[in-house]
Motif scaffolding. Structure first.
Motif, PDB file in Angstrom:
ATOM      1  N   TYR A  55      19.898  20.185  -2.624  1.00  0.00           N
ATOM      2  CA  TYR A  55      18.886  19.800  -1.639  1.00  0.00           C
ATOM      3  C   TYR A  55      17.851  18.853  -2.241  1.00  0.00           C
ATOM      4  N   LEU A  56      17.461  19.124  -3.472  1.00  0.00           N
ATOM      5  CA  LEU A  56      16.503  18.250  -4.142  1.00  0.00           C
ATOM      6  C   LEU A  56      17.088  16.863  -4.360  1.00  0.00           C
ATOM      7  N   LEU A  57      18.367  16.823  -4.708  1.00  0.00           N
ATOM      8  CA  LEU A  57      19.033  15.528  -4.894  1.00  0.00           C
ATOM      9  C   LEU A  57      19.086  14.764  -3.572  1.00  0.00           C
ATOM     10  N   THR A  58      19.365  15.460  -2.477  1.00  0.00           N
ATOM     11  CA  THR A  58      19.409  14.820  -1.162  1.00  0.00           C
ATOM     12  C   THR A  58      18.062  14.226  -0.794  1.00  0.00           C
ATOM     13  N   ILE A  59      17.002  14.978  -1.038  1.00  0.00           N
ATOM     14  CA  ILE A  59      15.651  14.480  -0.746  1.00  0.00           C
ATOM     15  C   ILE A  59      15.341  13.253  -1.596  1.00  0.00           C
ATOM     16  N   SER A  60      15.698  13.313  -2.884  1.00  0.00           N
ATOM     17  CA  SER A  60      15.473  12.175  -3.777  1.00  0.00           C
ATOM     18  C   SER A  60      16.225  10.947  -3.289  1.00  0.00           C
ATOM     19  N   LEU A  61      17.486  11.139  -2.935  1.00  0.00           N
ATOM     20  CA  LEU A  61      18.311  10.030  -2.462  1.00  0.00           C
ATOM     21  C   LEU A  61      17.713   9.421  -1.193  1.00  0.00           C
ATOM     22  N   ALA A  62      17.245  10.275  -0.287  1.00  0.00           N
ATOM     23  CA  ALA A  62      16.669   9.788   0.974  1.00  0.00           C
ATOM     24  C   ALA A  62      15.410   8.961   0.729  1.00  0.00           C
ATOM     25  N   VAL A  63      14.531   9.447  -0.141  1.00  0.00           N
ATOM     26  CA  VAL A  63      13.288   8.722  -0.420  1.00  0.00           C
ATOM     27  C   VAL A  63      13.590   7.415  -1.145  1.00  0.00           C
ATOM     28  N   PHE A  64      14.487   7.475  -2.125  1.00  0.00           N
ATOM     29  CA  PHE A  64      14.864   6.261  -2.860  1.00  0.00           C
ATOM     30  C   PHE A  64      15.412   5.206  -1.907  1.00  0.00           C
ATOM     31  N   ALA A  65      16.318   5.604  -1.036  1.00  0.00           N
ATOM     32  CA  ALA A  65      16.947   4.648  -0.121  1.00  0.00           C
ATOM     33  C   ALA A  65      15.945   4.117   0.900  1.00  0.00           C
ATOM     34  N   PHE A  66      15.024   4.969   1.358  1.00  0.00           N
ATOM     35  CA  PHE A  66      14.014   4.520   2.322  1.00  0.00           C
ATOM     36  C   PHE A  66      13.110   3.453   1.713  1.00  0.00           C
ATOM     37  N   THR A  67      12.684   3.656   0.477  1.00  0.00           N
ATOM     38  CA  THR A  67      11.831   2.643  -0.155  1.00  0.00           C
ATOM     39  C   THR A  67      12.598   1.339  -0.379  1.00  0.00           C
ATOM     40  N   THR A  68      13.911   1.454  -0.590  1.00  0.00           N
ATOM     41  CA  THR A  68      14.730   0.240  -0.720  1.00  0.00           C
ATOM     42  C   THR A  68      14.708  -0.562   0.581  1.00  0.00           C
ATOM     43  N   ILE A  69      14.755   0.130   1.702  1.00  0.00           N
ATOM     44  CA  ILE A  69      14.674  -0.538   3.005  1.00  0.00           C
ATOM     45  C   ILE A  69      13.362  -1.306   3.125  1.00  0.00           C
ATOM     46  N   LEU A  70      12.269  -0.709   2.662  1.00  0.00           N
ATOM     47  CA  LEU A  70      10.957  -1.358   2.747  1.00  0.00           C
ATOM     48  C   LEU A  70      10.883  -2.579   1.833  1.00  0.00           C
ATOM     49  N   GLY A  71      11.316  -2.421   0.579  1.00  0.00           N
ATOM     50  CA  GLY A  71      11.256  -3.529  -0.361  1.00  0.00           C
ATOM     51  C   GLY A  71      12.115  -4.699   0.064  1.00  0.00           C
ATOM     52  N   TRP A  72      13.338  -4.396   0.491  1.00  0.00           N
ATOM     53  CA  TRP A  72      14.247  -5.464   0.899  1.00  0.00           C
ATOM     54  C   TRP A  72      13.812  -6.106   2.215  1.00  0.00           C
ATOM     55  N   ALA A  73      13.030  -5.402   3.025  1.00  0.00           N
ATOM     56  CA  ALA A  73      12.500  -6.007   4.249  1.00  0.00           C
ATOM     57  C   ALA A  73      11.648  -7.222   3.894  1.00  0.00           C
ATOM     58  N   ALA A  81       0.831  -1.208   0.000  1.00  0.00           N
ATOM     59  CA  ALA A  81       0.000   0.000   0.000  1.00  0.00           C
ATOM     60  C   ALA A  81       0.865   1.257   0.000  1.00  0.00           C
ATOM     61  N   VAL A  82       1.933   1.244   0.804  1.00  0.00           N
ATOM     62  CA  VAL A  82       2.842   2.397   0.848  1.00  0.00           C
ATOM     63  C   VAL A  82       3.587   2.527  -0.477  1.00  0.00           C
ATOM     64  N   ALA A  83       4.058   1.393  -1.000  1.00  0.00           N
ATOM     65  CA  ALA A  83       4.799   1.419  -2.264  1.00  0.00           C
ATOM     66  C   ALA A  83       3.930   1.930  -3.406  1.00  0.00           C
ATOM     67  N   GLU A  84       2.657   1.539  -3.423  1.00  0.00           N
ATOM     68  CA  GLU A  84       1.726   1.995  -4.459  1.00  0.00           C
ATOM     69  C   GLU A  84       1.636   3.516  -4.515  1.00  0.00           C
ATOM     70  N   LYS A  85       1.685   4.134  -3.345  1.00  0.00           N
ATOM     71  CA  LYS A  85       1.542   5.591  -3.274  1.00  0.00           C
ATOM     72  C   LYS A  85       2.881   6.307  -3.410  1.00  0.00           C
ATOM     73  N   LEU A  86       3.921   5.750  -2.816  1.00  0.00           N
ATOM     74  CA  LEU A  86       5.205   6.451  -2.733  1.00  0.00           C
ATOM     75  C   LEU A  86       6.063   6.299  -3.980  1.00  0.00           C
ATOM     76  N   VAL A  87       6.136   5.102  -4.531  1.00  0.00           N
ATOM     77  CA  VAL A  87       7.053   4.842  -5.644  1.00  0.00           C
ATOM     78  C   VAL A  87       6.720   5.645  -6.901  1.00  0.00           C
ATOM     79  N   PRO A  88       5.456   5.656  -7.372  1.00  0.00           N
ATOM     80  CA  PRO A  88       5.170   6.473  -8.566  1.00  0.00           C
ATOM     81  C   PRO A  88       5.489   7.942  -8.352  1.00  0.00           C
ATOM     82  N   GLY A  89       5.163   8.456  -7.171  1.00  0.00           N
ATOM     83  CA  GLY A  89       5.428   9.866  -6.885  1.00  0.00           C
ATOM     84  C   GLY A  89       6.904  10.192  -6.867  1.00  0.00           C
ATOM     85  N   MET A  90       7.708   9.303  -6.245  1.00  0.00           N
ATOM     86  CA  MET A  90       9.141   9.588  -6.167  1.00  0.00           C
ATOM     87  C   MET A  90       9.783   9.492  -7.544  1.00  0.00           C
ATOM     88  N   CYS A  91       9.323   8.548  -8.369  1.00  0.00           N
ATOM     89  CA  CYS A  91       9.884   8.435  -9.714  1.00  0.00           C
ATOM     90  C   CYS A  91       9.532   9.652 -10.561  1.00  0.00           C
TER      91      CYS A  91
END
Length: 459
Positions: free
Chosen positions: A354-372, A210-220
């Motif tokens: 700053y935008l790159l940092t935010i992107s990197l943080a969101v990308f890495a956070f979703t990786t934590i969720l997927g790999w969990a 459910a989180v990935a459905e909402k977060l991944v398209p937006g971050m991409c």
């Protein structure tokens, strides 16, 4: 400790060396040939199936929609590799490395397709009534009990690798980036990440999906929009950038500025290695997520799953690479996320970093969720469903130390285990290729027959 570090370093060089790259690419190319290049021919069809998979009436048995399963898989693959990995490939191998990343993705689509198809074909229902699958189940159920040890090896490698490459390394990347850009101490970021991670993964695959459905398209979309701004600013340089990419995929490039130059082999090696690191085609992880997806047919899931490789590399990585080359920062001698940040700053002075940092943080956070989820299913295969809750708690707790300690050795071990995951997976794919081809042929034959009947009915 130095001897152990040297041993792991040497082992890492072997498992991620030329033989492994040839094995991964060779398997993908072999599957493309056996499938008649269906994954490439059906790219438009794949996008239509992604859209179709969101509708409830197209769901069958499973915990989440195939679309949510794809987003879960993408949450793990669209990560630091798309930002830092692409930049490193170009910094070392030159612009031509991006071309070889594309080739890796096009070949890897067949690999990912096969992984997902087999994961769904041979999935099981666990003690809690949930669908589980992946290379370990495909090997066990598809090849028989004499090969079960190979599935166990995959689960061990994946279960251990996840804590490093899918958890602690990611939280470390987030805390370092936020501290460098915003001055927030690493422990504060670590605590916040730990709380957020626990809030999601303790709810299992349904909440992750459910989180990935909402977060991944937006971050991409957000990341593509940022790189799009950089490309608009340097629009006049895009033809030159494309020329560099195609030219230096096949010819050496001399040193210029801070760039020391690169051979064709270096461009191929770095492009292929970083492409694999980014989209994980050949590692088997995508099938673990799609096995939880509700579907009527393994081929349907496979088509959706292969599109993750296309989106990850052909779309997201391409935007990063073009931004780096078109902005001209690839000659500065920088590498990794710093190089991508330079491209963002060149296009959006004052805010790009700053935008790159935010992107990197969101990308890495979703990786934590997927790999969990990937890690959990590996340990479940080994220990049963009783390990789910302890694993989720341990995974959540591991985020904090990852954010505050040095992880050089952890990264090395995890990266090595990550490569070792590919070996059982690729063996299973090659031995079960007849199953992949047969199911694919039957599915598209039925599709063609259905279309013919529909046309006849209208006539």
């Amino acid at each position: 400790m130095e001897a152990l570090n040297a041993f792991v370093n040497e082992l890492n060089g072997i498992v991620w060396g030329v033989p492994m790259i040839i094995l991964i690419l060779g398997t993908g190319f072999y599957l493309q040939i056996r499938l008649g290049f269906m994954p490439i021919r059906k790219i438009a069809y794949g996008f239509r199936m992604i859209w179709k998979s969101r509708k409830p009436e197209n769901r069958a048995e499973g915990e989440i929609s195939p679309y949510a399963a794809l987003m879960t898989a993408l949450s793990a693959t669209v990560g630091t590799g798309n930002i830092a990995g692409v930049a490193t490939a170009i910094a070392i191998g030159g612009p031509g490395a991006l071309f070889w990343m594309w080739m890796t993705a096009l070949v890897g689509m067949a690999t990912k397709y096969g992984e997902v198809l087999l994961a769904v074909k041979y999935r099981e229902v666990d003690a809690k009534g949930e669908h589980v699958g992946g290379p370990m189940y495909a090997i066990k159920n598809g090849l028989g009990r004499h090969w079960r040890w190979l599935g166990t090896a995959f689960a061990v490698f994946g279960g251990l690798a996840g804590f490093g490459i899918g958890n602690m390394v990611q939280s470390n990347s987030i805390s370092s980036a936020i501290e460098n850009s915003f001055g927030v101490p690493g422990w504060i970021t670590g605590v916040a990440l730990m709380v957020l991670t626990g809030a999601v993964i303790l709810g299992g695959i349904k909440r992750i999906g459910a989180v990935a459905e909402k977060l991944v398209p937006g971050m991409c979309i957000g990341y593509i929009a940022c790189t799009g701004v950089v490309l608009v600013v340097h629009a006049d340089q895009i033809p030159m950038a494309l020329d560099l990419i195609f030219t230096h995929a096949f010819t050496p490039i001399a040193g210029t500025g801070g760039f020391v130059g690169a051979t064709i082999m270096l461009a191929i090696q770095k492009g292929v290695a970083r492409g694999i690191f980014s989209n994980e085609a050949g590692l088997g992880t995508g099938g673990i997520a799609q096995a939880a997806g509700a579907t009527h047919n393994p081929v349907f899931s496979g088509v959706i799953g292969m599109m993750g490789t296309f989106i990850d590399t052909i779309v997201v990585c391409t935007m990063t690479g073009l931004a780096i080359v078109a902005s001209g920062v690839w000659t500065t001698g920088e590498s990794g996320a710093v190089l991508t940040a330079s491209a963002f700053e060149a296009g959006m002075p004052g805010v790009g970093n700053y935008l790159l940092t935010i992107s990197l943080a969101v990308f890495a956070f979703t990786t934590i969720l997927g790999w969990a989820y990937f890690g959990e299913k590996c340990w479940q295969y080994l220990l049963g469903t009783a390990c789910e809750k302890p694993f989720r708690i341990l995974w959540t707790l591991a985020v904090l130390p990852g954010a505050v300690v040095s992880l050089d050795f952890v990264w090395l071990v995890a990266d090595t285990l990550n490569a070792l995951m590919a070996i059982p997976n690729l063996i299973g794919l090659l031995l079960l290729t007849p199953v992949i081809v047969s199911l694919t042929r039957d599915y598209f034959a039925d599709e063609a027959a259905g279309e013919a009947d529909a046309i006849g009915a209208k006539a």
